[in-house]
Design a protein around this motif. Structure first.
Motif, short mmCIF file in Angstrom:
data_model
loop_
_atom_site.label_atom_id
_atom_site.label_comp_id
_atom_site.label_asym_id
_atom_site.label_seq_id
_atom_site.Cartn_x
_atom_site.Cartn_y
_atom_site.Cartn_z
N THR A 134 0.84 -1.20 0.00
CA THR A 134 0.00 0.00 0.00
C THR A 134 0.87 1.25 0.00
OG1 THR A 134 -1.86 1.10 1.11
CG2 THR A 134 -0.15 0.21 2.52
N THR A 135 0.29 2.35 -0.48
CA THR A 135 0.99 3.64 -0.51
C THR A 135 0.12 4.66 0.21
OG1 THR A 135 2.09 3.12 -2.60
CG2 THR A 135 1.96 5.43 -1.98
N ARG A 136 0.73 5.45 1.06
CA ARG A 136 -0.01 6.46 1.82
C ARG A 136 0.61 7.84 1.60
NH1 ARG A 136 -2.98 6.73 6.62
NH2 ARG A 136 -3.77 4.69 5.97
N ASP A 137 -0.25 8.79 1.19
CA ASP A 137 0.17 10.19 1.05
C ASP A 137 -0.20 10.96 2.31
OD1 ASP A 137 1.22 10.32 -1.71
OD2 ASP A 137 -0.82 9.72 -2.26
N PHE A 138 0.62 11.92 2.67
CA PHE A 138 0.36 12.74 3.85
C PHE A 138 0.28 14.21 3.46
CE2 PHE A 138 2.72 9.01 5.37
CZ PHE A 138 1.87 8.56 6.37
N ILE A 157 8.94 -4.50 3.85
CA ILE A 157 9.77 -3.44 3.25
C ILE A 157 9.01 -2.12 3.42
CG2 ILE A 157 10.90 -2.55 1.18
CD1 ILE A 157 10.96 -5.40 0.09
N VAL A 158 9.62 -1.19 4.14
CA VAL A 158 9.03 0.14 4.34
C VAL A 158 9.93 1.15 3.65
CG1 VAL A 158 8.31 1.88 6.02
CG2 VAL A 158 8.06 -0.56 6.57
N THR A 159 9.39 1.80 2.63
CA THR A 159 10.14 2.85 1.91
C THR A 159 9.50 4.18 2.26
OG1 THR A 159 10.54 1.27 0.12
CG2 THR A 159 10.98 3.59 -0.34
N ASN A 160 10.20 4.95 3.08
CA ASN A 160 9.63 6.19 3.63
C ASN A 160 10.17 7.41 2.88
OD1 ASN A 160 8.34 8.07 5.18
ND2 ASN A 160 9.62 7.80 6.99
N HIS A 161 9.48 7.77 1.79
CA HIS A 161 9.85 8.99 1.04
C HIS A 161 9.18 10.23 1.62
CE1 HIS A 161 11.99 6.75 -1.95
NE2 HIS A 161 10.91 6.10 -2.37
N SER A 162 8.33 10.02 2.61
CA SER A 162 7.58 11.15 3.19
C SER A 162 8.45 11.91 4.18
CB SER A 162 6.32 10.64 3.89
OG SER A 162 6.66 10.01 5.11
N SER A 163 7.86 12.96 4.70
CA SER A 163 8.56 13.76 5.73
C SER A 163 8.20 13.30 7.14
CB SER A 163 8.20 15.24 5.55
OG SER A 163 6.79 15.42 5.68
N LYS A 164 7.45 12.22 7.23
CA LYS A 164 7.01 11.70 8.53
C LYS A 164 8.01 10.68 9.07
CE LYS A 164 2.94 13.83 8.39
NZ LYS A 164 2.53 14.85 9.38
N THR A 165 8.03 10.52 10.38
CA THR A 165 8.85 9.51 11.03
C THR A 165 7.97 8.33 11.47
OG1 THR A 165 10.46 11.13 11.84
CG2 THR A 165 10.37 9.00 12.98
N ILE A 166 8.39 7.13 11.13
CA ILE A 166 7.69 5.93 11.60
C ILE A 166 8.24 5.60 12.98
CG2 ILE A 166 7.05 3.56 11.08
CD1 ILE A 166 6.22 5.68 8.97
N LYS A 167 7.42 5.72 14.00
CA LYS A 167 7.89 5.53 15.38
C LYS A 167 8.00 4.06 15.76
CE LYS A 167 4.77 7.77 17.68
NZ LYS A 167 4.10 8.40 18.86
N ASN A 168 7.16 3.23 15.17
CA ASN A 168 7.15 1.82 15.59
C ASN A 168 6.54 0.95 14.49
OD1 ASN A 168 7.55 -0.38 17.21
ND2 ASN A 168 5.96 0.10 18.70
N VAL A 169 6.98 -0.29 14.43
CA VAL A 169 6.43 -1.28 13.51
C VAL A 169 5.95 -2.47 14.35
CG1 VAL A 169 6.87 -2.81 11.56
CG2 VAL A 169 8.01 -0.58 11.67
N ILE A 170 4.66 -2.79 14.22
CA ILE A 170 4.07 -3.90 14.98
C ILE A 170 3.56 -4.94 13.99
CG2 ILE A 170 2.32 -4.54 16.68
CD1 ILE A 170 2.23 -1.55 17.49
N VAL A 171 4.01 -6.18 14.16
CA VAL A 171 3.59 -7.28 13.30
C VAL A 171 2.91 -8.34 14.17
CG1 VAL A 171 4.31 -8.97 11.57
CG2 VAL A 171 5.54 -6.81 11.78
N SER A 172 1.73 -8.78 13.78
CA SER A 172 1.00 -9.75 14.60
C SER A 172 0.27 -10.76 13.74
CB SER A 172 -0.02 -9.03 15.50
OG SER A 172 -1.01 -8.38 14.72
N VAL A 173 -0.03 -11.92 14.36
CA VAL A 173 -0.91 -12.93 13.77
C VAL A 173 -2.27 -12.79 14.45
CG1 VAL A 173 -1.37 -15.37 13.43
CG2 VAL A 173 0.98 -14.53 13.29
N ASP A 174 -3.29 -12.49 13.68
CA ASP A 174 -4.65 -12.36 14.21
C ASP A 174 -5.47 -13.59 13.87
OD1 ASP A 174 -4.01 -9.90 15.15
OD2 ASP A 174 -5.31 -8.77 13.80
#
Length: 397
Positions: A186-190, A219-236
Motif C-alpha cells: 500500500t501507498t499512503r500520502d500525507f 519493506i518500508v520505503t519512507n519517502h515522506s517527511s514523517k517519522t515511523i515511530k514503531n512497527v508492529i507485526v501480529s498474527v490475528d
C-alpha cells in the motif's frame, strides 16, 4: 515395526453396553468425509430385554447448558442420526464396512454388533471458543458425539446408567495444493509531504502448519517527511460465530514489536518471525481451538475450508487467520496508523496414510476417557460413564 492397532473403548455404568472404536478423529476432505464406524458389545443379561441404539450427533452450543433466555436455550442440534444395533436389523456381515470392525467382531464374539454412519457434507468441523478461568460449564462450541444406550424403544426415556457417550472430532487437513505466496502493498500520502510512504509485506507460502514459524517480509520505503515511530507485526485469529449472531472475535495470537523506527527518506527491510501457539494463549478467553476445550492434545483452531455451495451460515464457527503489519506514524498532534493485512491458512499437515494391512494384528485397547483434562478425576467421566473394565469383554483365546 508396524504401527499399533489402537482401539478405544468405553462402557456404560450398568455394563449393558460397551462401545469400541478404532479412532476418534474423522477427516473432512472438503469433497468427502471419513465415515464413523465402530462396534457395540452388549450383555444380554444386563439388557433385560431392552433394545440397543447408537446415535451420531453434531451440536452447536452458544452459551452454558443452564442459560435460558425467554425459553430459548443456547444450544442447537445441527445433525442427529440413530441406528438400532440390537436386535440387529441386518446381517452382521452386511453391516461390517472396515477391517477394524471385522477384527473386533471376531475378537469380541457373538454379542458384538457393528455400526456405521456417514457424515452429510454440510456440517462444520470440531471447534470451540476457549473460556476464561472464571467461566463454568460448556461454552461456545461445535461438538460431535457418539451416544450408545439401551432402552425399551428409540423414544423411551434413557437411563444414564444404561448409556455411554463418546466425544469424537471432525477435522480438516491442509489441501495438497496451495495458492501463490500472498503479498500485499500500500501507498499512503500525507498532508504537507511531497512524497508518499510505501509499505510491502509478503509471506513465503499460503499454508502454514501448527507449530510452524511464520516469516513476514516487510519493506518500508519512507519517502515522506514523517517519522515511523514503531512497527508492529501480529498474527490475528478471526473467529466468526455465523449460526446465531454473526459475532466476530479478533485475537492476536502472536505479536512482534521490537521498536523499529524509520526516519524520513530511509528504508527498512526486515523479516519478522512469529510463532502462533495455543501454549502462549492458554488462559485467554475467546481463542478458538480445535476439538473439545482444554485438551492437552488440542491446538489453535485450524482455518475453515468450506465446500462450494454449502451455506456458511450453517457452519457454526468460521475461523481464519491474517498477518497484520501496523506502522505508527508520528504527527504534529498525536500519531496515526498505516497498516496492511495478509490472509493465510493455519492447518494440520495431511498425515502419512497407514494401510490397514500394515497395522499390527494384535489390538491395543485404550480407555476412552478424559482423565488427562485439568480438574477431572481419573474415575470421573461424562454422564457418569465408566471407561474401562475388561469384565464385559471376552478374554482372548
Amino acid at each position: 515395526m508396524n504401527p499399533k492397532n489402537v482401539v478405544f473403548k468405553k462402557i456404560c455404568k450398568d455394563k449393558s453396553v460397551a462401545v469400541y472404536m478404532g479412532r476418534r478423529d474423522f477427516v473432512d476432505r472438503v469433497d468427502s468425509v471419513d465415515p464413523v464406524d465402530g462396534v457395540i458389545l452388549i450383555d444380554p443379561e444386563a439388557l433385560q430385554g431392552r433394545k440397543v441404539f447408537v446415535t451420531l450427533s453434531c451440536t452447536f452450543r452458544y452459551g452454558r447448558d443452564d442459560m435460558d433466555v425467554m425459553g430459548i436455550a443456547f444450544r442447537r442440534e445441527l445433525y442427529l442420526s440413530t441406528r438400532q444395533v440390537y436386535p440387529a436389523l441386518q446381517d452382521r456381515e452386511k453391516g461390517t464396512h472396515t477391517r477394524t470392525q471385522a477384527k473386533l467382531l471376531r475378537k469380541l464374539g457373538q454379542d458384538a454388533y457393528p455400526f456405521f454412519f456417514e457424515f452429510p457434507d454440510n456440517l462444520p468441523c470440531s471447534v470451540a471458543l476457549q473460556p476464561s478461568a472464571q467461566d463454568g460449564g460448556k461454552q461456545c462450541a461445535v461438538e460431535f458425539e457418539i451416544h450408545a444406550f439401551s432402552a425399551e424403544s428409540q423414544d423411551a426415556k434413557i437411563r444414564k446408567r444404561s448409556s455411554v457417550k463418546l466425544t469424537i472430532r471432525k477435522v480438516q487437513y491442509a489441501p495438497e495444493t496451495e495458492g501463490a505466496a500472498p503479498s500485499v502493498e500500500t501507498t499512503r500520502d500525507f498532508v504537507m509531504s511531497d512524497k508518499p510512504l510505501h509499505v510491502k509485506a509478503s509471506l513465503d507460502k499460503e499454508i502454514y502448519y501448527h507449530g510452524d514459524c511464520v516469516k513476514v517480509h516487510v519493506i518500508v520505503t519512507n519517502h515522506s517527511s514523517k517519522t515511523i515511530k514503531n512497527v508492529i507485526v501480529s498474527v490475528d485469529q478471526v473467529s466468526t460465530v455465523v449460526l446465531y449472531s454473526n459475532d466476530c472475535y479478533v485475537k492476536s495470537v502472536a505479536i512482534e514489536e521490537p521498536g523499529d523506527s524509520v526516519s524520513p527518506g530511509a528504508t527498512l527491510q526486515k523479516v519478522y518471525t512469529l510463532l502462533p501457539l495455543l501454549a502462549n494463549n492458554r488462559e485467554r478467553r475467546g481463542i478458538a481451538v480445535d476439538g473439545k476445550l482444554k485438551h492437552e492434545d488440542t491446538n489453535l483452531a485450524s482455518s475453515s475450508i468450506v465446500k462450494d455451495g454449502v451455506l456458511k451460515e450453517v457452519m457454526g464457527i468460521m475461523v481464519s487467520y491474517r498477518i497484520m503489519v501496523k506502522l505508527i506514524v508520528a504527527g504534529m498532534i498525536g500519531s496515526s496508523e498505516v497498516g496492511v493485512e495478509i490472509p493465510f491458512k493455519l492447518m494440520h499437515p495431511k498425515p502419512d496414510a497407514v494401510k490397514e494391512s500394515e497395522l499390527e494384528e494384535e489390538m491395543e485397547f485404550q480407555e476412552f476417557k478424559r482423565s488427562y483434562l485439568k480438574g477431572m478425576n481419573e474415575d470421573e467421566d461424562e454422564e457418569g460413564n465408566v471407561s474401562g473394565g475388561d469384565d464385559i469383554a471376552p478374554k482372548e483365546k
